[in-house]
Design a protein around this motif. Structure first.
Motif, PDB file in Angstrom:
ATOM      1  N   GLN A  51       0.858  -1.186   0.000  1.00 51.32           N
ATOM      2  CA  GLN A  51       0.000   0.000   0.000  1.00 51.32           C
ATOM      3  C   GLN A  51       0.897   1.240   0.000  1.00 51.32           C
ATOM      4  N   PRO A  52       1.161   1.812  -1.184  1.00 51.89           N
ATOM      5  CA  PRO A  52       2.068   2.962  -1.272  1.00 51.89           C
ATOM      6  C   PRO A  52       1.626   4.109  -0.358  1.00 51.89           C
ATOM      7  N   ASN A  53       2.607   4.837   0.151  1.00 53.35           N
ATOM      8  CA  ASN A  53       2.393   5.998   1.013  1.00 53.35           C
ATOM      9  C   ASN A  53       1.672   5.662   2.319  1.00 53.35           C
ATOM     10  N   THR A  54       1.757   4.424   2.736  1.00 56.06           N
ATOM     11  CA  THR A  54       1.137   4.017   3.997  1.00 56.06           C
ATOM     12  C   THR A  54       2.224   3.470   4.906  1.00 56.06           C
ATOM     13  N   LYS A  55       2.200   3.896   6.131  1.00 56.56           N
ATOM     14  CA  LYS A  55       3.142   3.364   7.114  1.00 56.56           C
ATOM     15  C   LYS A  55       2.408   2.384   8.003  1.00 56.56           C
ATOM     16  N   TYR A  56       3.150   1.422   8.513  1.00 51.86           N
ATOM     17  CA  TYR A  56       2.547   0.462   9.427  1.00 51.86           C
ATOM     18  C   TYR A  56       3.547   0.099  10.512  1.00 51.86           C
ATOM     19  N   ILE A  57       3.030  -0.502  11.555  1.00 52.67           N
ATOM     20  CA  ILE A  57       3.856  -0.987  12.648  1.00 52.67           C
ATOM     21  C   ILE A  57       3.312  -2.355  13.040  1.00 52.67           C
ATOM     22  N   ASP A  58       4.200  -3.283  13.291  1.00 47.68           N
ATOM     23  CA  ASP A  58       3.785  -4.639  13.672  1.00 47.68           C
ATOM     24  C   ASP A  58       3.202  -4.639  15.081  1.00 47.68           C
ATOM     25  N   TYR A  59       2.248  -5.524  15.301  1.00 49.95           N
ATOM     26  CA  TYR A  59       1.609  -5.646  16.612  1.00 49.95           C
ATOM     27  C   TYR A  59       2.649  -5.973  17.691  1.00 49.95           C
ATOM     28  N   THR A  60       3.650  -6.782  17.356  1.00 41.84           N
ATOM     29  CA  THR A  60       4.681  -7.117  18.356  1.00 41.84           C
ATOM     30  C   THR A  60       5.438  -5.859  18.807  1.00 41.84           C
ATOM     31  N   ASP A  61       5.627  -4.911  17.882  1.00 38.39           N
ATOM     32  CA  ASP A  61       6.273  -3.646  18.244  1.00 38.39           C
ATOM     33  C   ASP A  61       5.353  -2.789  19.123  1.00 38.39           C
ATOM     34  N   VAL A  62       4.044  -2.837  18.832  1.00 33.54           N
ATOM     35  CA  VAL A  62       3.069  -2.107  19.657  1.00 33.54           C
ATOM     36  C   VAL A  62       3.130  -2.635  21.087  1.00 33.54           C
ATOM     37  N   LYS A  63       3.175  -3.946  21.220  1.00 33.77           N
ATOM     38  CA  LYS A  63       3.244  -4.568  22.548  1.00 33.77           C
ATOM     39  C   LYS A  63       4.542  -4.161  23.257  1.00 33.77           C
ATOM     40  N   ALA A  64       5.651  -4.137  22.518  1.00 36.42           N
ATOM     41  CA  ALA A  64       6.934  -3.749  23.112  1.00 36.42           C
ATOM     42  C   ALA A  64       6.895  -2.305  23.601  1.00 36.42           C
ATOM     43  N   ILE A  65       6.295  -1.417  22.807  1.00 35.78           N
ATOM     44  CA  ILE A  65       6.175  -0.015  23.213  1.00 35.78           C
ATOM     45  C   ILE A  65       5.314   0.091  24.468  1.00 35.78           C
ATOM     46  N   ALA A  66       4.214  -0.657  24.501  1.00 38.12           N
ATOM     47  CA  ALA A  66       3.318  -0.634  25.672  1.00 38.12           C
ATOM     48  C   ALA A  66       4.062  -1.101  26.921  1.00 38.12           C
ATOM     49  N   GLU A  67       4.909  -2.108  26.785  1.00 36.77           N
ATOM     50  CA  GLU A  67       5.684  -2.599  27.935  1.00 36.77           C
ATOM     51  C   GLU A  67       6.666  -1.534  28.417  1.00 36.77           C
ATOM     52  N   ILE A  68       7.267  -0.805  27.478  1.00 37.84           N
ATOM     53  CA  ILE A  68       8.204   0.267  27.838  1.00 37.84           C
ATOM     54  C   ILE A  68       7.469   1.401  28.545  1.00 37.84           C
ATOM     55  N   LEU A  82       4.561   1.401  30.082  1.00 35.95           N
ATOM     56  CA  LEU A  82       3.641   0.997  31.144  1.00 35.95           C
ATOM     57  C   LEU A  82       3.841   1.781  32.441  1.00 35.95           C
ATOM     58  N   ARG A  83       5.081   2.058  32.811  1.00 32.20           N
ATOM     59  CA  ARG A  83       5.324   2.761  34.081  1.00 32.20           C
ATOM     60  C   ARG A  83       4.869   4.210  34.054  1.00 32.20           C
ATOM     61  N   ASP A  84       4.699   4.784  32.855  1.00 31.55           N
ATOM     62  CA  ASP A  84       4.272   6.180  32.741  1.00 31.55           C
ATOM     63  C   ASP A  84       2.792   6.336  32.423  1.00 31.55           C
ATOM     64  N   LEU A  85       2.113   5.250  32.106  1.00 35.13           N
ATOM     65  CA  LEU A  85       0.701   5.331  31.760  1.00 35.13           C
ATOM     66  C   LEU A  85      -0.165   5.226  33.012  1.00 35.13           C
ATOM     67  N   LEU A 145      -1.462  -4.510  30.857  1.00 34.12           N
ATOM     68  CA  LEU A 145      -0.806  -4.424  29.560  1.00 34.12           C
ATOM     69  C   LEU A 145      -1.804  -4.256  28.411  1.00 34.12           C
ATOM     70  N   ASP A 146      -2.931  -4.962  28.426  1.00 37.40           N
ATOM     71  CA  ASP A 146      -3.916  -4.840  27.344  1.00 37.40           C
ATOM     72  C   ASP A 146      -4.449  -3.413  27.219  1.00 37.40           C
ATOM     73  N   LYS A 147      -4.651  -2.751  28.350  1.00 35.91           N
ATOM     74  CA  LYS A 147      -5.123  -1.362  28.321  1.00 35.91           C
ATOM     75  C   LYS A 147      -4.017  -0.435  27.811  1.00 35.91           C
ATOM     76  N   ALA A 148      -2.781  -0.728  28.173  1.00 30.28           N
ATOM     77  CA  ALA A 148      -1.653   0.060  27.685  1.00 30.28           C
ATOM     78  C   ALA A 148      -1.531  -0.088  26.166  1.00 30.28           C
ATOM     79  N   ILE A 149      -1.746  -1.297  25.657  1.00 32.34           N
ATOM     80  CA  ILE A 149      -1.692  -1.537  24.211  1.00 32.34           C
ATOM     81  C   ILE A 149      -2.771  -0.717  23.510  1.00 32.34           C
ATOM     82  N   LYS A 150      -3.969  -0.666  24.077  1.00 35.50           N
ATOM     83  CA  LYS A 150      -5.055   0.131  23.487  1.00 35.50           C
ATOM     84  C   LYS A 150      -4.677   1.614  23.455  1.00 35.50           C
ATOM     85  N   THR A 151      -4.044   2.088  24.500  1.00 33.70           N
ATOM     86  CA  THR A 151      -3.611   3.482  24.550  1.00 33.70           C
ATOM     87  C   THR A 151      -2.592   3.761  23.453  1.00 33.70           C
ATOM     88  N   ILE A 152      -1.618   2.877  23.307  1.00 32.72           N
ATOM     89  CA  ILE A 152      -0.580   3.033  22.283  1.00 32.72           C
ATOM     90  C   ILE A 152      -1.211   2.966  20.895  1.00 32.72           C
TER      91      ILE A 152
END
Length: 143
Positions: free
Chosen positions: A91-108, A110-113, A118-125
């Protein structure tokens, strides 16, 4: 850690390992009478384990005697997302991020949210990702 109420609290965003007397650090701390070089040295030592240049939200509590306490927060969510987002050749001109990366960001983050689940943190991210116009790739489809 000092339990007295600080005379002043500053919120700054400073690149990890790169605090120096130039703006925004110098002027903000200088007008409060804080030893700027001592702050820069302390901050750089505190963030030496983080990739140099990564923007770090920082809270500086300054006491009446001009002593200070530094609290760092995790890197801003948008910075982490931009770092991990990819171009999708399907899909040209579209960016994406893998779900595993979303989960990793949520884990990082988590202490500031405002959640410890974790599931709620993932929804926030995912909400932040959506506002940035980036899609989340889960398996073979996009959200």
């Amino acid at each position: 850690m000092d339990t007295k109420k600080p005379a002043c609290t500053l919120r700054l965003v400073i690149p990890a390992g790169k605090a120096n007397p130039s703006p925004p650090v110098g002027p903000a701390l200088g007008q409060k009478g804080v030893n700027i070089m001592e702050f820069c040295s302390s901050f750089n030592m505190l963030t030496n384990h983080i990739e140099t240049g990564t923007l770090i939200p920082t809270i500086v509590s300054i006491q009446k005697d001009k002593s200070f306490n530094i609290r760092t927060r995790t890197t801003m969510t948008s910075v982490l997302i931009k770092k991990l987002s990819r171009d999708d050749s399907i899909q040209p001109n579209t960016k994406y991020i893998d779900y595993t990366d979303v989960k990793a960001i949520a884990e990082i983050k988590l202490r500031d949210l405002n959640t410890v689940v974790l599931d709620k943190a993932i929804k926030t991210i995912k909400g932040t990702i959506k506002t940035m116009g980036i899609k989340v790739k889960t398996g073979t489809h996009y959200e």
